[in-house]
Design a protein around this motif. Structure first.
Motif, mmCIF file in Angstrom:
data_model
loop_
_atom_site.group_PDB
_atom_site.id
_atom_site.type_symbol
_atom_site.label_atom_id
_atom_site.label_comp_id
_atom_site.label_asym_id
_atom_site.label_seq_id
_atom_site.Cartn_x
_atom_site.Cartn_y
_atom_site.Cartn_z
ATOM 1 N N GLY A 266 -26.531 15.894 16.450
ATOM 2 C CA GLY A 266 -26.318 17.312 16.210
ATOM 3 C C GLY A 266 -25.135 17.633 15.323
ATOM 4 N N LYS A 267 -24.887 16.768 14.320
ATOM 5 C CA LYS A 267 -23.796 17.041 13.380
ATOM 6 C C LYS A 267 -24.395 17.536 12.076
ATOM 7 C CE LYS A 267 -21.096 14.834 16.229
ATOM 8 N NZ LYS A 267 -20.000 15.432 16.943
ATOM 9 N N VAL A 268 -23.524 18.077 11.239
ATOM 10 C CA VAL A 268 -23.959 18.523 9.924
ATOM 11 C C VAL A 268 -23.379 17.556 8.900
ATOM 12 C CG1 VAL A 268 -23.872 20.382 8.241
ATOM 13 C CG2 VAL A 268 -24.046 20.909 10.663
ATOM 14 N N PRO A 269 -24.230 16.889 8.118
ATOM 15 C CA PRO A 269 -23.691 15.967 7.121
ATOM 16 C C PRO A 269 -23.104 16.735 5.939
ATOM 17 C CG PRO A 269 -26.087 15.993 6.992
ATOM 18 C CD PRO A 269 -25.705 16.905 8.123
ATOM 19 N N ILE B 66 -40.497 25.395 14.911
ATOM 20 C CA ILE B 66 -39.847 26.017 16.067
ATOM 21 C C ILE B 66 -38.426 26.431 15.709
ATOM 22 C CG2 ILE B 66 -39.034 25.629 18.424
ATOM 23 C CD1 ILE B 66 -41.390 23.753 18.807
ATOM 24 N N GLU B 67 -37.702 25.516 15.059
ATOM 25 C CA GLU B 67 -36.306 25.800 14.721
ATOM 26 C C GLU B 67 -36.215 26.969 13.739
ATOM 27 O OE1 GLU B 67 -33.716 24.781 16.119
ATOM 28 O OE2 GLU B 67 -34.507 23.108 17.285
ATOM 29 N N LEU B 68 -37.128 26.977 12.762
ATOM 30 C CA LEU B 68 -37.112 28.054 11.766
ATOM 31 C C LEU B 68 -37.418 29.392 12.431
ATOM 32 C CD1 LEU B 68 -38.794 26.573 8.574
ATOM 33 C CD2 LEU B 68 -36.537 27.620 8.742
ATOM 34 N N ASP C 281 -24.189 24.939 15.666
ATOM 35 C CA ASP C 281 -25.171 24.206 16.451
ATOM 36 C C ASP C 281 -26.568 24.443 15.907
ATOM 37 O OD1 ASP C 281 -25.463 22.440 18.597
ATOM 38 O OD2 ASP C 281 -26.447 24.048 19.720
ATOM 39 N N ARG C 282 -26.849 25.725 15.588
ATOM 40 C CA ARG C 282 -28.181 26.077 15.109
ATOM 41 C C ARG C 282 -28.443 25.418 13.753
ATOM 42 N NH1 ARG C 282 -29.946 31.261 17.436
ATOM 43 N NH2 ARG C 282 -31.011 29.882 18.865
ATOM 44 N N VAL C 283 -27.437 25.456 12.894
ATOM 45 C CA VAL C 283 -27.589 24.825 11.574
ATOM 46 C C VAL C 283 -27.847 23.331 11.738
ATOM 47 C CG1 VAL C 283 -26.362 24.219 9.453
ATOM 48 C CG2 VAL C 283 -26.224 26.539 10.341
ATOM 49 N N ALA C 284 -27.075 22.732 12.630
ATOM 50 C CA ALA C 284 -27.239 21.299 12.850
ATOM 51 C C ALA C 284 -28.637 20.987 13.361
ATOM 52 C CB ALA C 284 -26.187 20.801 13.838
#
Lengths: 347, 348
Positions: A251-254, B59-61, B75-78
């Motif tokens: 759950g990280k952002v690269p 689902i995420e979109l 968190d949502r972006v990740a």
């Protein structure tokens, strides 16, 4: 308590993460009377029954002090673990400890007719090179004169060990090259980078990694200490994990950075004291450095219980515990308590 | 629930009581089941959240749209990025980085290139054995290594065993940004004797271009003239592992990017091994990387039988070189035959 045939065991670098795990394990299994801890500071879990001897391996006469000690205590097995996992800003001191210090320990061990010499090393010693085979075997030559001082010192220590193994065949030298550790209570420079929300990566690169669970590392260390084999062994987990998979699974952002900018940028930031590691480590997120654990399985009978993926999962569960999940990582939760309450385990 | 009876039967007190009791217990049972099911699902959901497992991209979109601007968080972006990543990548790869899901995703595109763009005509596929270690040896051309994936598609689609070919990629391609993960995910491995032996010992099929960079980057005027076959490393590997060698001729790939002149000094600072000037590149920018739609043929030749040589023959450089030269000659002859029959570059 001498039935294990290893005689008395001296441990250097017992305050390191793996050293502490080994020490605790040995005490738990009843070897406390046979242990001698050699270090600059008494290990935090020290009990009355452990003999502690203060030797600073960076001092010029360290080999003589070591020799006297090994002879006086009748040591038959030396476990040398005094290595830095994190890069040190004081590279001179790191060189004195890792390269020259290893030489001192080896010389003293050989002169004291020590039967077993076990050294902790890293699969990172192969260096991250594009030309590496997908699975690096133990006989692969180590990179000479690496520009990264962290790596150079480790390679030199390996060279010293190999040369003593040749010159003193009566001393069984075993080198255990551990894959990077990840799991509960592991705190290193790379976990600190990985803990952030934004994890820097290299644009257009996605190398494979091995992540070794500390439990497996401890098991391998025990097998390595109580063995009669010789040579180097890669201690690896099952399976590999790509950097992008690891980032997205946790759950990280690269944050991809072009590699040319990354080398300059990290050097500048390192000089300014804003990052922990010099740019030489960027190679490890650029090219693969994956070792073949087949020999350890065949000779040491070591087989990792955790895959790289499971090591990562256990680390995430440890770093981001979810309170309301019943039974999620029970085992790991227990493990993470270990460093905070070591006394309970000892008693 | 029990269905309502269409005809009201005459009921005694006892039978009615029994009926209501039955209905009650059935309802209670159903409620119990439902409750358990909900608990199970909730536990699953919590476990999924706990493992931070991304859900489907759709689902995420949908979640993101439903939440609106205020719902955007790290968190949502990740989670969205993870969902986007795992929509076309597997979570596990083999130790060479081969990603089956990724390969499946890009396959339709490669199939389009194979059957529509280059209209590849494949012959001799029956000469490729269905099992056991096999080494497909081909000529390399085309500036960009398109011949690798095309041989792969040919073996995958035309061969009855649908064999998957692990291509040995040149270091220069396997180390370039973007191309490196692309190659390893689609099953290519860095050209390295240790890697090749490891794969062949598993009884898999390996594709190799012994010409290497001399072949793929050769100037247009030297087209279809095979360069030196390295130092015969592929023969040594085949002798060591007992693999069958299939000499393969690829015609048509030389003209996809006619390499009219070299400007290597431009590419060098960027780590590129060569910098070709073609009729379209770099003049048209990215459009210049679209290959010309020539007509291709891939001819799998007579297998080279190495079974009469012992394993130790791998250490005999004279023999290795002779066999390597034999394979090279066979491929060159096949190419020359094809070229003599070819009327047009575009239509074959």
């Amino acid at each position: 308590m001498r039935d294990h045939g290893m005689g008395r065991i001296a441990i250097t670098g017992a305050s390191s993460f793996l050293g502490e795990r080994l020490l605790r394990r040995l005490i738990r299994e009843g070897y406390a009377d046979d242990l001698v801890v050699i270090d600059v500071a008494e290990p935090s879990i020290s009990e009355g029954s452990i003999r502690f001897r203060k030797v600073d391996l960076t001092e010029p006469a360290a080999d003589q002090a070591m020799l006297d000690l090994l002879k006086a205590d009748g040591i038959e097995t030396v476990v040398h673990m005094a290595f830095f996992t994190n890069p040190r800003r004081d590279t001179t001191n790191a060189h004195e400890l890792e390269s020259i210090g290893t030489l001192a320990v080896l010389a003293a061990a050989a002169a004291a007719n020590v039967k077993n010499f076990v050294m902790r090393s890293f699969t990172f010693v192969y260096g991250a090179r594009g030309q590496n085979p997908a699975l690096i075997r133990e006989e692969t030559p180590l990179p000479p004169r690496a520009p990264l001082s962290w790596l150079r010192d480790k390679v030199e220590a390996e060279e010293h060990a190999a040369s003593f193994a040749r010159r003193y065949p009566e001393m069984a030298v075993r080198v255990l090259r551990f894959a990077p550790l990840l799991g509960p209570s592991v705190r290193t420079f790379y976990t600190r980078i990985f803990d952030r929300r934004l994890v820097p990566t290299l644009l257009g690169y996605d190398p494979l990694f091995q992540l070794l669970h500390p439990d497996d590392a401890e098991e391998a260390l025990m097998l390595g200490v109580f063995s009669s084999t010789r040579g180097a062994f890669n201690i690896t987990p099952r399976g590999v994990l790509s950097l992008s998979t690891a980032i997205h699974l946790s759950g990280k952002v690269p944050a991809p950075v072009p590699h040319l900018a990354a080398y300059w940028g990290v050097d500048a930031l390192y000089a300014a004291g804003l990052v922990e590691a010099p740019s030489g480590f960027i190679d490890y997120v650029r090219y693969p450095c994956v070792a073949d654990g087949e020999k350890a399985k065949r000779v040491l009978d070591f087989e990792a219980r955790h895959s790289s993926r499971e090591s990562l999962d256990s680390y995430i569960a440890y770093r981001h515990p979810i309170a309301d999940v019943a039974g999620a990582g029970d085992e790991d939760a227990e493990d993470s308590d270990v460093p905070s309450a070591p006394v309970e385990i000892l008693r | 629930m029990t269905a309502t009876p269409r005809v009201l039967p005459f009921e005694t007190k006892a039978s009615r009581a029994a009926r209501t009791r039955r209905a009650k217990t059935a309802a209670a049972q159903e409620k119990e089941d439902l409750k358990r099911r909900v608990e199970e699902l909730e536990a699953k959901l919590r476990a999924a959240q706990g493992r931070r497992m991304p859900e489907g991209l759709a689902i995420e979109l949908t979640r993101l749209f439903a939440a609106g601007l205020s719902g955007i968080s790290w968190d949502r972006v990740a989670r969205l990025l993870a969902a986007a990543h795992f929509a076309w990548h597997s979570e596990e790869t083999d130790e060479f980085g081969y990603d089956p899901k990724f390969t499946e995703t890009i396959r339709p595109f490669l199939e389009f290139m194979y059957s529509v763009w280059w209209r590849v005509e494949t012959t001799g596929i029956e000469r490729v054995p269905s099992t056991g270690p096999t080494l497909v040896v081909a000529n390399h051309s085309g500036v960009l290594p398109w011949d690798g994936p095309m041989i792969n598609v040919a073996l995958r689609h035309e061969h009855p065993a649908r064999r998957h070919c692990r291509m040995l990629a040149l270091d220069m391609f396997a180390l370039l940004p973007f191309l490196a993960p692309l190659l390893s995910r689609s099953g290519a491995i860095r050209a390295n004797p240790e890697n090749a032996v490891r794969i062949l010992e598993r009884g898999e099929l390996v594709g190799v271009f012994p010409e290497g960079v001399k072949g793929v980057g050769k100037p247009f005027k030297n087209r279809y003239k095979l360069a030196r076959f390295g130092r015969g490393g592929f023969v040594r590997i085949a002798l060591k592992t007992g693999a069958t060698i299939i000499p393969t001729a690829v015609v048509g790939a030389e003209e996809i990017h006619p390499n009219l002149a070299q400007a290597d000094f431009i590419g060098r600072p960027f780590g590129l091994p060569y910098f070709p000037l073609t009729p379209t590149f770099p003049w048209l920018g990215l459009l210049g990387t679209i290959p010309f739609p020539t007509k291709w043929s891939i001819d799998f030749g007579e297998p080279l039988d190495l079974s009469r040589y012992p394993k130790e023959a791998a250490d005999d450089p004279i023999l290795v070189n002779r066999l390597s030269e034999q394979v090279r000659q066979q491929i060159q002859t096949a190419i020359d035959g094809r070229l003599a029959r070819r009327r047009s570059i575009w239509f074959g």
